[in-house]
Each structure stands twice: as C-alpha cells, then as structure tokens.
Scaffold this motif. Structure first.
Motif, PDB file in Angstrom:
ATOM      1  N   PHE A   8       0.837  -1.210   0.000  1.00 21.57           N
ATOM      2  CA  PHE A   8       0.000   0.000   0.000  1.00 21.57           C
ATOM      3  C   PHE A   8       0.871   1.258   0.000  1.00 21.57           C
ATOM      4  CE2 PHE A   8      -3.782  -2.241   2.298  1.00 21.57           C
ATOM      5  CZ  PHE A   8      -3.977  -3.033   1.186  1.00 21.57           C
ATOM      6  N   GLU A   9       1.959   1.235   0.753  1.00 20.97           N
ATOM      7  CA  GLU A   9       2.852   2.387   0.802  1.00 20.97           C
ATOM      8  C   GLU A   9       3.510   2.633  -0.554  1.00 20.97           C
ATOM      9  OE1 GLU A   9       5.111   5.670   1.998  1.00 20.97           O
ATOM     10  OE2 GLU A   9       3.237   4.793   2.713  1.00 20.97           O
ATOM     11  N   GLN A  10       3.910   1.558  -1.217  1.00 23.31           N
ATOM     12  CA  GLN A  10       4.525   1.714  -2.527  1.00 23.31           C
ATOM     13  C   GLN A  10       3.523   2.274  -3.538  1.00 23.31           C
ATOM     14  OE1 GLN A  10       7.945   1.231  -3.211  1.00 23.31           O
ATOM     15  NE2 GLN A  10       7.195   2.491  -4.918  1.00 23.31           N
ATOM     16  N   ILE A  11       2.277   1.809  -3.460  1.00 28.58           N
ATOM     17  CA  ILE A  11       1.237   2.344  -4.341  1.00 28.58           C
ATOM     18  C   ILE A  11       1.050   3.835  -4.086  1.00 28.58           C
ATOM     19  CG2 ILE A  11      -1.240   2.296  -4.848  1.00 28.58           C
ATOM     20  CD1 ILE A  11      -1.142  -0.738  -4.333  1.00 28.58           C
ATOM     21  N   VAL A  20       0.534   6.791 -11.405  1.00 35.15           N
ATOM     22  CA  VAL A  20       0.243   5.404 -11.778  1.00 35.15           C
ATOM     23  C   VAL A  20       1.173   4.481 -10.997  1.00 35.15           C
ATOM     24  CG1 VAL A  20       1.828   5.496 -13.759  1.00 35.15           C
ATOM     25  CG2 VAL A  20       0.028   3.777 -13.698  1.00 35.15           C
ATOM     26  N   SER A  21       0.661   3.311 -10.632  1.00 34.65           N
ATOM     27  CA  SER A  21       1.451   2.331  -9.893  1.00 34.65           C
ATOM     28  C   SER A  21       1.218   0.945 -10.478  1.00 34.65           C
ATOM     29  CB  SER A  21       1.051   2.332  -8.410  1.00 34.65           C
ATOM     30  OG  SER A  21       1.776   1.344  -7.693  1.00 34.65           O
ATOM     31  N   ILE A  22       2.293   0.200 -10.674  1.00 29.92           N
ATOM     32  CA  ILE A  22       2.211  -1.186 -11.143  1.00 29.92           C
ATOM     33  C   ILE A  22       2.969  -2.047 -10.151  1.00 29.92           C
ATOM     34  CG2 ILE A  22       2.697  -2.785 -13.037  1.00 29.92           C
ATOM     35  CD1 ILE A  22       2.756  -0.300 -14.888  1.00 29.92           C
ATOM     36  N   GLN A  23       2.224  -2.852  -9.406  1.00 29.05           N
ATOM     37  CA  GLN A  23       2.793  -3.669  -8.346  1.00 29.05           C
ATOM     38  C   GLN A  23       2.288  -5.102  -8.459  1.00 29.05           C
ATOM     39  OE1 GLN A  23       5.107  -2.548  -6.194  1.00 29.05           O
ATOM     40  NE2 GLN A  23       4.999  -0.507  -7.110  1.00 29.05           N
ATOM     41  N   SER A  24       2.904  -6.001  -7.697  1.00 31.68           N
ATOM     42  CA  SER A  24       2.480  -7.400  -7.671  1.00 31.68           C
ATOM     43  C   SER A  24       2.054  -7.783  -6.267  1.00 31.68           C
ATOM     44  CB  SER A  24       3.616  -8.319  -8.119  1.00 31.68           C
ATOM     45  OG  SER A  24       3.941  -8.088  -9.466  1.00 31.68           O
ATOM     46  N   LEU A  25       0.856  -8.348  -6.150  1.00 32.04           N
ATOM     47  CA  LEU A  25       0.401  -8.858  -4.865  1.00 32.04           C
ATOM     48  C   LEU A  25       1.182 -10.125  -4.527  1.00 32.04           C
ATOM     49  CD1 LEU A  25      -2.017  -6.942  -5.523  1.00 32.04           C
ATOM     50  CD2 LEU A  25      -3.490  -8.633  -4.438  1.00 32.04           C
ATOM     51  N   THR A 174      -2.787   0.612 -10.581  1.00 30.52           N
ATOM     52  CA  THR A 174      -3.613   1.668  -9.993  1.00 30.52           C
ATOM     53  C   THR A 174      -3.214   2.989 -10.647  1.00 30.52           C
ATOM     54  OG1 THR A 174      -3.515   0.467  -7.880  1.00 30.52           O
ATOM     55  CG2 THR A 174      -4.380   2.717  -7.820  1.00 30.52           C
ATOM     56  N   PHE A 175      -4.207   3.768 -11.090  1.00 32.08           N
ATOM     57  CA  PHE A 175      -3.859   5.027 -11.755  1.00 32.08           C
ATOM     58  C   PHE A 175      -4.989   6.043 -11.605  1.00 32.08           C
ATOM     59  CE2 PHE A 175      -5.617   2.098 -14.881  1.00 32.08           C
ATOM     60  CZ  PHE A 175      -6.555   2.855 -15.570  1.00 32.08           C
TER      61      PHE A 175
END
Length: 212
Positions: A8-11, A20-25, A174-175
């Motif tokens: 969540f912090e990285q997002i 915009v954020s591109i992360q992996s769960l 997320t964007f």
C-alpha cells in the motif's frame, strides 16, 4: 513479496510521484487466491456484455469494447474478502494522500480471444466521481505471446504509449482515472481481470452517488 502495508505504501508513493502504480500482490495473499476460486465457480451465464456510461447513458458498442463482466458484491464471501482488502487500501490511501475516497466498486472482466477495449478515459475532469482506477490480473502462466496487454498512454500526449502491462497473475495496476487514457489489446486466449474504481462522494439533495 511485500506485505500489504508495504505494498500500500509503494502504491501511495507511486501515485504521488507518477500518478500510476504497477505492483504485484503476494501470490499467497488470501484476497487474491479467493478470486481464483470464485472465478472457477462462475459460469459464462454469470457474465454479461459490458456497456459504456452509467444509468440512462449506458449503451453497448462492440466497436469500442467486447468484454463481459460480473460485478462483485459482499453477498458472496469470496468476493467480500477482496472488497475488504480494497477497503483497507482505500483507508490507507486516504490517510496517506488525503484523497477523500468514499467507496469502491469492481467487476470481473472476461475477454474472449480477440476481444478488446479501445483507448478511453475512466473519468473526465469535473464530470464524474471516479478518482482512482484499479486493474488486478487473474491469468496464471500468461505468456507475452498471448497478447491482451494493458496500454497506458501519456496524459500529455494521448498518442504516446507510456507503459505496456502484461496481464500476469497478481499484477495490480492503480492510476488516476481522469489522467491516463488506456486500452486493452486483443488477446489470443481467454483473459480475466478485476476492474475497479475508487469514488468520492458526490451525493446531492438526498440522491446518493455513488450508491452504497
């Protein structure tokens, strides 16, 4: 993989800097695994052709989009677990970025081979309450040759591709809804995701929007 708090912090950091954020769960995240289980129990009759717009403006146009959808709600325990996870993200982003996010809605999106969604914005400035868009991919063993990528375009030059995202299992994008035009490119095999939107409250005169 990061814990949910670290994720969540990285997002939040990505949104603050880039929009915009591109992360992996974590692939063992229960909220992710339960979506796979839920998807396995949904039949094609549980999906219907997606449209464009809301309420009286809602229409279907197969030249723009050809996906089929199934809305998530809390009446199903598996869907409720993911909605709770996104509620936690909403609370975190509100505390961290003061976005005033009020609610979250989302649906499964099924793209059959060859299906697409042409370039579009999820919101237009001053005309909607969608603030953040999210896409979570549910495609194990997806290969780059399978297509179906998400193309994100430059907010300042809508002809310039900013990022191409392969729809790998567990990838969360997320964007800002009114900043980034995007499209779904055709895939060579069935493609599944969760498309969602965080909204602010624009209720006026007793009319609740978004509905709870």
């Amino acid at each position: 993989m990061a814990t949910s708090t670290n994720l969540f912090e990285q997002i939040a950091l990505d949104l603050q800097v880039h929009g915009v954020s591109i992360q992996s769960l974590d692939l063992n995240e229960p909220a992710l695994l339960t979506l796979t289980e839920r998807l396995a129990h949904l039949s094609q009759q549980d999906f219907y052709k997606a449209g464009i717009g809301r309420q009286e403006e809602h229409m279907k146009n197969s030249q723009i989009r050809r996906d089929k959808i199934h809305w998530l709600d809390t009446n199903n325990a598996q869907e409720a677990l993911f909605l709770s996870y996104m509620q936690d993200l909403k609370i975190y982003l509100n505390r961290r970025l003061f976005l005033g996010l009020f609610s979250y809605e989302c649906h499964f999106a099924h793209y059959e081979p060859g299906a697409f969604y042409k370039k579009h914005l999820d919101a237009f400035k001053g005309e909607t309450n969608r603030i953040l868009s999210t896409v979570l991919y549910l495609n194990p063993d997806w290969q780059s040759s399978d297509g179906g990528e998400l193309a994100l375009y430059d907010p300042n030059d809508h002809s310039k591709v900013l990022q191409i995202v392969t729809p790998n299992f567990g990838t969360l994008v997320t964007f800002l809804s009114d900043e980034f035009p995007h499209e779904v490119l055709p895939a060579k095999k069935a493609r599944y995701s969760i498309a969602g939107w965080f909204r602010v409250n624009t209720s006026v005169g007793g009319h609740i929007d978004p509905p709870q």
